[in-house]
Design a protein around this motif. Structure first.
Motif, PDB file in Angstrom:
ATOM      1  N   PRO A 331       0.831  -1.218   0.000  1.00  0.00           N
ATOM      2  CA  PRO A 331       0.000   0.000   0.000  1.00  0.00           C
ATOM      3  C   PRO A 331       0.863   1.265   0.000  1.00  0.00           C
ATOM      4  O   PRO A 331       1.991   1.273   0.498  1.00  0.00           O
ATOM      5  CB  PRO A 331      -0.808  -0.125   1.297  1.00  0.00           C
ATOM      6  N   ASP A 332       0.333   2.331  -0.557  1.00  0.00           N
ATOM      7  CA  ASP A 332       0.984   3.651  -0.589  1.00  0.00           C
ATOM      8  C   ASP A 332       2.293   3.636  -1.369  1.00  0.00           C
ATOM      9  O   ASP A 332       3.179   4.467  -1.119  1.00  0.00           O
ATOM     10  CB  ASP A 332       1.241   4.162   0.835  1.00  0.00           C
ATOM     11  N   THR A 333       2.424   2.706  -2.312  1.00  0.00           N
ATOM     12  CA  THR A 333       3.629   2.676  -3.145  1.00  0.00           C
ATOM     13  C   THR A 333       3.455   3.607  -4.333  1.00  0.00           C
ATOM     14  O   THR A 333       2.478   3.488  -5.078  1.00  0.00           O
ATOM     15  CB  THR A 333       3.897   1.250  -3.651  1.00  0.00           C
ATOM     16  N   PRO A 334       4.380   4.558  -4.539  1.00  0.00           N
ATOM     17  CA  PRO A 334       4.260   5.455  -5.707  1.00  0.00           C
ATOM     18  C   PRO A 334       4.323   4.661  -7.007  1.00  0.00           C
ATOM     19  O   PRO A 334       5.012   3.640  -7.105  1.00  0.00           O
ATOM     20  CB  PRO A 334       5.477   6.373  -5.564  1.00  0.00           C
ATOM     21  N   GLU A 335       3.593   5.132  -7.988  1.00  0.00           N
ATOM     22  CA  GLU A 335       3.548   4.395  -9.256  1.00  0.00           C
ATOM     23  C   GLU A 335       4.870   4.506 -10.001  1.00  0.00           C
ATOM     24  O   GLU A 335       5.356   3.518 -10.570  1.00  0.00           O
ATOM     25  CB  GLU A 335       2.411   4.945 -10.132  1.00  0.00           C
ATOM     26  N   GLY A 370       9.713   2.685  -1.791  1.00  0.00           N
ATOM     27  CA  GLY A 370      11.148   2.890  -1.805  1.00  0.00           C
ATOM     28  C   GLY A 370      11.965   1.638  -1.583  1.00  0.00           C
ATOM     29  O   GLY A 370      13.160   1.728  -1.275  1.00  0.00           O
ATOM     30  N   TYR A 371      11.386   0.471  -1.735  1.00  0.00           N
ATOM     31  CA  TYR A 371      12.155  -0.753  -1.567  1.00  0.00           C
ATOM     32  C   TYR A 371      11.630  -1.854  -2.482  1.00  0.00           C
ATOM     33  O   TYR A 371      10.491  -1.829  -2.958  1.00  0.00           O
ATOM     34  CB  TYR A 371      12.123  -1.222  -0.111  1.00  0.00           C
ATOM     35  N   LEU A 372      12.515  -2.828  -2.705  1.00  0.00           N
ATOM     36  CA  LEU A 372      12.175  -4.034  -3.459  1.00  0.00           C
ATOM     37  C   LEU A 372      12.586  -5.235  -2.618  1.00  0.00           C
ATOM     38  O   LEU A 372      13.639  -5.223  -1.979  1.00  0.00           O
ATOM     39  CB  LEU A 372      12.917  -4.068  -4.799  1.00  0.00           C
ATOM     40  N   GLU A 373      11.772  -6.271  -2.639  1.00  0.00           N
ATOM     41  CA  GLU A 373      12.074  -7.485  -1.883  1.00  0.00           C
ATOM     42  C   GLU A 373      11.811  -8.718  -2.749  1.00  0.00           C
ATOM     43  O   GLU A 373      10.836  -8.736  -3.520  1.00  0.00           O
ATOM     44  CB  GLU A 373      11.227  -7.577  -0.615  1.00  0.00           C
ATOM     45  N   VAL A 374      12.673  -9.709  -2.582  1.00  0.00           N
ATOM     46  CA  VAL A 374      12.483 -10.995  -3.246  1.00  0.00           C
ATOM     47  C   VAL A 374      12.605 -12.077  -2.186  1.00  0.00           C
ATOM     48  O   VAL A 374      13.654 -12.214  -1.545  1.00  0.00           O
ATOM     49  CB  VAL A 374      13.524 -11.219  -4.360  1.00  0.00           C
ATOM     50  N   ASP A 375      11.520 -12.842  -1.989  1.00  0.00           N
ATOM     51  CA  ASP A 375      11.519 -13.952  -1.039  1.00  0.00           C
ATOM     52  C   ASP A 375      11.731 -15.260  -1.786  1.00  0.00           C
ATOM     53  O   ASP A 375      11.255 -15.417  -2.935  1.00  0.00           O
ATOM     54  CB  ASP A 375      10.182 -14.023  -0.286  1.00  0.00           C
ATOM     55  N   ASP A 376      12.423 -16.197  -1.154  1.00  0.00           N
ATOM     56  CA  ASP A 376      12.590 -17.506  -1.774  1.00  0.00           C
ATOM     57  C   ASP A 376      12.238 -18.598  -0.768  1.00  0.00           C
ATOM     58  O   ASP A 376      12.003 -18.339   0.415  1.00  0.00           O
ATOM     59  CB  ASP A 376      14.018 -17.682  -2.316  1.00  0.00           C
ATOM     60  N   ALA A 377      12.205 -19.832  -1.259  1.00  0.00           N
ATOM     61  CA  ALA A 377      11.812 -20.979  -0.441  1.00  0.00           C
ATOM     62  C   ALA A 377      13.006 -21.852  -0.090  1.00  0.00           C
ATOM     63  O   ALA A 377      12.853 -23.028   0.205  1.00  0.00           O
ATOM     64  CB  ALA A 377      10.752 -21.805  -1.179  1.00  0.00           C
TER      65      ALA A 377
END
Length: 447
Positions: A331-335, A370-377
């Motif tokens: 939520p509230d992420t700038p386009e 302002g951030y990027l995340e990558v989750d893995d298993a």
């Protein structure tokens, strides 16, 4: 045990020095004032005793004198007691004194020998002064003067001087803290500059004119930073030159391997296996050269432009055969973000490739404010490896355990370099439920 800091040690030394100095001054002052007050009190007591002794001596010179009446005629007040040794007996105005024990034996012998004297004693646990004066005949007059008031005055003085010593010690500690704070300010600037260089800002320098006493240190620091910058520039140029020189022969090898690969069906089994291995190694070599070139260009300024971060993330996922709905938008992420499209795309691509290759596949690609995340298993990254996993040519335990040699050990290093170029940083933590969570913070990069 954690060592005590320099500022604390200097402040403690100032406090201790101030305490010792103030304690010495207080002790000397107390002793001097005490002796002065006692001397003055003794002089006053002796004068009063001589005056009263003259009155008593005049009153007992007649025949059959009324000794008690003579003693009662003295205006001694409540803090003075009188004793008279006359006719072989002790006389006093009240019956509460044990006259034979109230006057020390040494003072009695002195007055019986015709000498006046004074002596400090403890009477009922309280300080007192006894003054003895010989009278006519074998008589002797004594006055016992209470020193309670003087003792209370000295106790109050001791408390005041103790409080002053404590306040002076506290003031010394404050002065020491203030002095060290200003004295260490140049060193704080050096530490800040060192952190700036460690963080990648190689333009950080110190001004030798700021603190003349530390000018040699500032000059040496700036010289070190200049040499480091030149060394890094040489390393980058070397990596770029080598990579450029290798690309042409690699392209030739790749083209030749491609031609032979097309005729693989006509080769015998051993030759075909060798050809497959050669083709794979040439491809890995090309990837390594491309990554080295990317790292060599990582110090160049970023080309910022408005980028739809969510759409970019979905495109990267689709290019790797992953579902676009793997991307989650917080939520509230700038386009739109003001970033370098190519670099951010490579950052996401490297993180997703890392998750596919070593982490059991990505479970979520998250785009936030302002951030990027990558989750893995996968099995996750151990805490002791989280600070080095973004270094060059470092491969995590998962890669080593799988025996997978197709990686170059530069993918996460490129991620960290591109994040730093945007003024951000790359980190890795534990994903709730297991696995790793790689995060790229790009605060302040939104439009």
């Amino acid at each position: 045990m954690k060592p005590i800091g320099l500022r604390t040690r200097v402040s403690a030394a100032f406090a201790l020095g101030a305490l010792m100095l103030s304690a010495c001054i207080s002790l000397v002052s107390y002793t001097s004032i005490r002796n002065t007050l006692f001397a003055e009190r003794e002089r006053t007591a002796v004068r009063s005793t001589y005056y009263d002794a003259a009155v008593v001596n005049a009153g007992i010179t007649g025949a059959d004198p009324d000794v008690l009446e003579v003693l009662r005629s003295l205006g001694t007040g409540s803090d003075r007691y009188v004793l008279l040794h006359y006719g072989g007996r002790w006389h006093s105005r009240s019956a509460d004194l044990a006259a034979d024990t109230a006057v020390p034996r040494a003072l009695q012998e002195m007055t019986s020998g015709g000498e006046a004297g004074a002596q400090r004693v403890e009477r009922d646990g309280r300080p007192a002064l006894i003054v003895g004066v010989p009278l006519a005949g074998s008589a002797a007059f004594y006055e016992i003067i209470s020193l309670d008031e003087l003792d209370r005055t000295l106790q109050a003085l001791a408390l005041v001087l103790t409080a002053v010593a404590i306040m002076v010690a506290a003031g010394g500690a404050a002065v020491g803290w203030y002095v060290t704070r200003h004295a260490l300010r140049p060193l704080t600037a050096v530490a800040s500059a060192a952190r700036g260089i460690a963080g990648g800002d190689l333009t950080t320098r110190l001004d030798p004119a700021t603190e003349p006493d530390l000018a040699p240190l500032s000059i040496a620091f700036n010289d070190m930073a200049d040499q480091l910058t030149r060394r890094l520039d040489r390393d980058r140029r070397f990596a770029a030159d080598v990579s450029h020189e290798l690309r042409s022969p690699l392209q030739t090898l790749a083209a030749a391997a491609s031609v032979i690969e097309k005729r693989r069906a006509g080769l015998d089994e051993r030759t075909a296996a060798a050809m497959a291995l050669l083709t794979a190694e040439v491809g890995r070599f090309q990837t390594l050269v491309d990554d080295l070139l990317e790292l060599a260009r990582s110090d160049q300024p970023v080309h910022r432009e408005p980028v739809d971060a969510a759409e970019l993330a979905r495109r990267v996922c689709r290019s790797r055969g992953l579902a676009a709905d793997l991307v989650e938008i917080a939520p509230d992420t700038p386009e739109f973000w003001l970033v370098d499209r190519r670099r951010i795309e490579q950052v996401l691509g490297n993180l997703i490739d890392n998750a596919i290759r070593y982490g059991g596949g990505p479970t979520a690609v998250r785009v936030g404010d302002g951030y990027l995340e990558v989750d893995d298993a996968g099995p996750g990254v151990a805490p002791e490896d989280r600070t080095t996993i973004f270094d060059r040519f470092v491969r995590g335990p998962a890669a080593r355990a799988r025996g997978n040699d197709d990686g170059t050990g530069l993918g996460l290093a490129i991620v960290a370099e591109h994040a730093a170029a945007h003024g951000g940083q790359a980190t890795v933590g534990e994903r709730p439920g297991g696995g790793a969570r790689f995060r790229i913070d790009l605060s302040g990069q939104q439009t």
